[in-house]
Design an enzyme around this catalytic site. Structure first.
Site, mmCIF file in Angstrom:
data_model
loop_
_atom_site.group_PDB
_atom_site.id
_atom_site.type_symbol
_atom_site.label_atom_id
_atom_site.label_comp_id
_atom_site.label_asym_id
_atom_site.label_seq_id
_atom_site.Cartn_x
_atom_site.Cartn_y
_atom_site.Cartn_z
ATOM 1 N N TYR A 160 0.870 -1.316 0.065
ATOM 2 C CA TYR A 160 -0.048 -0.049 -0.087
ATOM 3 C C TYR A 160 1.062 1.337 -0.037
ATOM 4 C CZ TYR A 160 -3.782 3.257 1.286
ATOM 5 O OH TYR A 160 -4.711 4.239 1.451
ATOM 6 N N LYS A 164 0.862 4.016 -2.976
ATOM 7 C CA LYS A 164 0.360 5.512 -2.826
ATOM 8 C C LYS A 164 1.616 6.420 -3.010
ATOM 9 C CE LYS A 164 -3.807 4.842 -1.767
ATOM 10 N NZ LYS A 164 -4.809 5.303 -2.693
#
Length: 261
Positions: A160, A164
Site C-alpha cells: 500500500y 500511494k
C-alpha cells in the site's frame, strides 16, 4: 440560491459505488453535475444505482475491473458520448494491504494492490487525458485520492505504501506535462476514513505488522476520522478549473493533523 460551480459538469469517479467514492458522487449529483461511476462490486453498484434513480439520466454506472485497459477506455468513451465531455476524474478506487513488510508480503497481494491503486489510476489518468485533449473546449482536472502513506513510510504495509507513493509521482508528472494544456492534477493526502478499504481485513491481517504501524501512529477514530462528506466538498471546490489551476501539482492534506509529526 447560488449555482454550484459543479453544475453541468461531468465527473468520472472510480470505486464510486461505496464509501468515499459514493459520497463524492452523491455530492456532485446533488450539485446538478453528471456522474459516471464504475466499481468492481456488482451488489454495491445495483444498490447505489437504485438510490440514485431520483436523478434520472444524470448518471451512469458500470461494473469494471480497473486493471482492464479495454474496459476502462470503453467506459470513458461511453461517458463522453452520453454527456458530451468529461470535466473531472476522481481516482478514488483503492484497496488496502494487510500490514506486511516487504519480507512477508505475498507476491499476489503486492500485484493486486499495485494493480488497483497505481496501475488502475494510471489507466484512468491516461483515458481522462485523451478525452480532455480531444474534447472542445479542451481541458480537465484529475484528483487522485492519496494518503498520508504517500509521504510517510510507516502507515501501512509495503504494498500500500509503495502504491500511494507511486500515485503521488504519477500526479506530479501529469501536472508537469499537461498543466500548460489546461489539464490539472492534484492529490489529496487522506488520513483515516471509514471506507470500504477495510474490506481487505476480512480475511485477516499481519498482527505484528499492524501493531508496529498503530504503535507508531496512535489513532482515535472518534477524534481523527475524516468525514466523507467533507472530502466531497473539497472535490466540488477543485472542480472549478480556475481553482484547480492554482493548485496544479499540489498535495492537499485532509487528515485532521494525524499524525501530527
Amino acid at each position: 440560491m447560488a449555482t454550484s460551480s459543479a453544475a453541468g459538469k461531468t465527473i468520472v469517479i472510480t470505486g464510486g459505488a461505496g464509501g468515499l467514492g459514493k459520497a463524492i458522487a452523491s455530492a456532485f449529483l446533488a450539485a446538478d453535475a453528471n456522474v459516471a461511476v464504475f466499481d468492481v462490486n456488482e451488489a454495491r453498484l445495483k444498490e447505489t444505482a437504485a438510490e440514485w434513480e431520483k436523478y434520472g439520466d444524470k448518471f451512469i454506472t458500470a461494473q469494471i475491473d480497473i486493471t482492464d485497459e479495454t474496459a476502462v477506455n470503453t467506459f470513458f468513451a461511453n461517458a463522453s458520448a452520453k454527456f458530451g465531455r468529461i470535466d473531472l476524474l476522481v481516482n478514488n478506487a483503492g484497496i488496502m494491504d494487510k500490514f506486511d513488510a516487504a519480507g512477508t508480503t505475498p507476491l499476489d497481494l503486492w500485484n493486486r494492490v499495485i494493480g488497483v491503486n497505481l496501475t488502475g489510476a494510471y489507466l484512468c489518468t491516461k483515458a481522462a487525458i485523451n478525452a480532455f485533449e480531444t474534447q472542445s473546449p479542451s481541458g480537465g482536472t484529475i484528483i487522485s485520492i492519496g494518503s498520508i502513506a504517500s509521504v510517510r513510510g510507516l502507515n501501512a504495509g509495503a504494498a500500500y505504501t509503495a502504491s500511494k507513493h507511486g500515485l503521488l509521482g504519477l500526479m506530479r508528472n501529469t501536472a508537469g506535462f499537461y498543466g500548460p494544456k489546461g489539464i490539472y492534477s492534484i492529490a489529496f493526502l487522506m488520513g483515516g476514513m471509514n471506507t470500504n478499504v477495510i474490506d481487505a481485513f476480512a480475511t485477516g491481517v499481519n498482527q505484528e505488522g499492524m501493531a508496529t504501524v498503530t504503535g507508531a501512529n496512535p489513532f482515535d477514530p472518534a477524534k481523527q476520522f475524516v468525514g466523507l462528506d467533507d472530502v466531497a466538498k473539497y472535490c466540488i471546490f477543485f472542480s472549478d478549473p480556475a481553482v484547480a489551476e492554482t493548485s496544479n501539482g499540489a498535495t492537499i492534506n485532509i487528515n485532521k493533523n494525524w499524525p501530527s509529526a
